[in-house]
Write a protein that holds these residues in place. Structure first.
Motif, PDB file in Angstrom:
ATOM      1  N   THR A  32       0.840  -1.204   0.000  1.00 16.60           N
ATOM      2  CA  THR A  32       0.000   0.000   0.000  1.00 16.60           C
ATOM      3  C   THR A  32       0.875   1.253   0.000  1.00 16.60           C
ATOM      4  O   THR A  32       0.662   2.172  -0.790  1.00 16.60           O
ATOM      5  CB  THR A  32      -0.951   0.001   1.216  1.00 16.60           C
ATOM      6  OG1 THR A  32      -1.768  -1.168   1.143  1.00 16.60           O
ATOM      7  CG2 THR A  32      -1.823   1.243   1.244  1.00 16.60           C
ATOM      8  N   ALA A  33       1.870   1.280   0.864  1.00 14.15           N
ATOM      9  CA  ALA A  33       2.788   2.429   0.915  1.00 14.15           C
ATOM     10  C   ALA A  33       3.599   2.518  -0.369  1.00 14.15           C
ATOM     11  O   ALA A  33       3.834   3.616  -0.888  1.00 14.15           O
ATOM     12  CB  ALA A  33       3.713   2.315   2.123  1.00 14.15           C
ATOM     13  N   ALA A  34       4.023   1.376  -0.887  1.00 11.03           N
ATOM     14  CA  ALA A  34       4.805   1.355  -2.123  1.00 11.03           C
ATOM     15  C   ALA A  34       4.003   1.950  -3.276  1.00 11.03           C
ATOM     16  O   ALA A  34       4.522   2.755  -4.062  1.00 11.03           O
ATOM     17  CB  ALA A  34       5.233  -0.077  -2.456  1.00 11.03           C
ATOM     18  N   LEU A  35       2.754   1.561  -3.375  1.00 10.69           N
ATOM     19  CA  LEU A  35       1.893   2.077  -4.437  1.00 10.69           C
ATOM     20  C   LEU A  35       1.703   3.584  -4.303  1.00 10.69           C
ATOM     21  O   LEU A  35       1.796   4.326  -5.281  1.00 10.69           O
ATOM     22  CB  LEU A  35       0.545   1.352  -4.395  1.00 10.69           C
ATOM     23  CG  LEU A  35      -0.431   1.652  -5.521  1.00 10.69           C
ATOM     24  CD1 LEU A  35       0.174   1.307  -6.881  1.00 10.69           C
ATOM     25  CD2 LEU A  35      -1.715   0.870  -5.302  1.00 10.69           C
ATOM     26  N   ARG A  36       1.498   4.049  -3.080  1.00  8.78           N
ATOM     27  CA  ARG A  36       1.319   5.488  -2.831  1.00  8.78           C
ATOM     28  C   ARG A  36       2.588   6.258  -3.232  1.00  8.78           C
ATOM     29  O   ARG A  36       2.515   7.277  -3.924  1.00  8.78           O
ATOM     30  CB  ARG A  36       0.965   5.715  -1.361  1.00  8.78           C
ATOM     31  CG  ARG A  36       0.672   7.146  -1.003  1.00  8.78           C
ATOM     32  CD  ARG A  36       0.185   7.326   0.441  1.00  8.78           C
ATOM     33  NE  ARG A  36       0.982   6.601   1.429  1.00  8.78           N
ATOM     34  CZ  ARG A  36       0.550   5.525   2.109  1.00  8.78           C
ATOM     35  NH1 ARG A  36      -0.655   5.045   1.922  1.00  8.78           N
ATOM     36  NH2 ARG A  36       1.337   4.935   2.995  1.00  8.78           N
ATOM     37  N   ILE A  64       5.178  -3.739  -8.292  1.00  8.91           N
ATOM     38  CA  ILE A  64       4.219  -3.636  -7.190  1.00  8.91           C
ATOM     39  C   ILE A  64       2.922  -4.365  -7.570  1.00  8.91           C
ATOM     40  O   ILE A  64       2.385  -5.140  -6.783  1.00  8.91           O
ATOM     41  CB  ILE A  64       3.942  -2.160  -6.825  1.00  8.91           C
ATOM     42  CG1 ILE A  64       5.198  -1.508  -6.243  1.00  8.91           C
ATOM     43  CG2 ILE A  64       2.766  -2.054  -5.840  1.00  8.91           C
ATOM     44  CD1 ILE A  64       5.111   0.011  -6.156  1.00  8.91           C
ATOM     45  N   ALA A  65       2.429  -4.101  -8.774  1.00  8.12           N
ATOM     46  CA  ALA A  65       1.203  -4.766  -9.223  1.00  8.12           C
ATOM     47  C   ALA A  65       1.387  -6.274  -9.243  1.00  8.12           C
ATOM     48  O   ALA A  65       0.494  -7.031  -8.844  1.00  8.12           O
ATOM     49  CB  ALA A  65       0.788  -4.248 -10.597  1.00  8.12           C
ATOM     50  N   GLY A  66       2.543  -6.722  -9.694  1.00  8.87           N
ATOM     51  CA  GLY A  66       2.824  -8.153  -9.699  1.00  8.87           C
ATOM     52  C   GLY A  66       2.820  -8.731  -8.297  1.00  8.87           C
ATOM     53  O   GLY A  66       2.265  -9.818  -8.058  1.00  8.87           O
ATOM     54  N   ALA A  67       3.400  -8.004  -7.366  1.00 13.67           N
ATOM     55  CA  ALA A  67       3.434  -8.462  -5.975  1.00 13.67           C
ATOM     56  C   ALA A  67       2.031  -8.501  -5.371  1.00 13.67           C
ATOM     57  O   ALA A  67       1.758  -9.317  -4.496  1.00 13.67           O
ATOM     58  CB  ALA A  67       4.345  -7.551  -5.148  1.00 13.67           C
TER      59      ALA A  67
END
Length: 86
Positions: A32-36, A64-67
């Motif tokens: 969540t933080a990574a996406l932000r 990130i999407a893959g994870a």
């Protein structure tokens, strides 16, 4: 640090730091933080016209999407990164 880059409104430095932060957050499992972080970075990369940075950030977004298990989104970000790098 990110705070020091924000203090002087160093958009290039902020974006670069956010991309690196997003990758570290992804590796640490905080998706969540990574996406932000990555989305904020992407917006700055696009606003400043930094195509190299934008490409790198799109690649991070793909990871990130893959994870997150979203293969379609991962492939979309990866395709955008490839297209931008050509």
């Amino acid at each position: 640090s990110l705070a020091s880059k924000r203090a002087v409104d160093d958009k290039y430095g902020i974006a670069l730091t956010l991309t690196r932060l997003a990758e570290a957050q992804r590796a640490g499992g905080d998706l969540t933080a990574a996406l932000r972080s990555a989305r904020e970075s992407l917006a700055l990369q696009q606003a400043t016209g930094n195509r190299t940075g934008e490409t790198a950030t799109l690649a991070v977004l793909a990871r990130i999407a893959g994870a997150r298990g979203d293969r379609t989104e991962a492939l979309t970000y990866a395709a955008q990164a490839v297209e931008l790098s050509e």
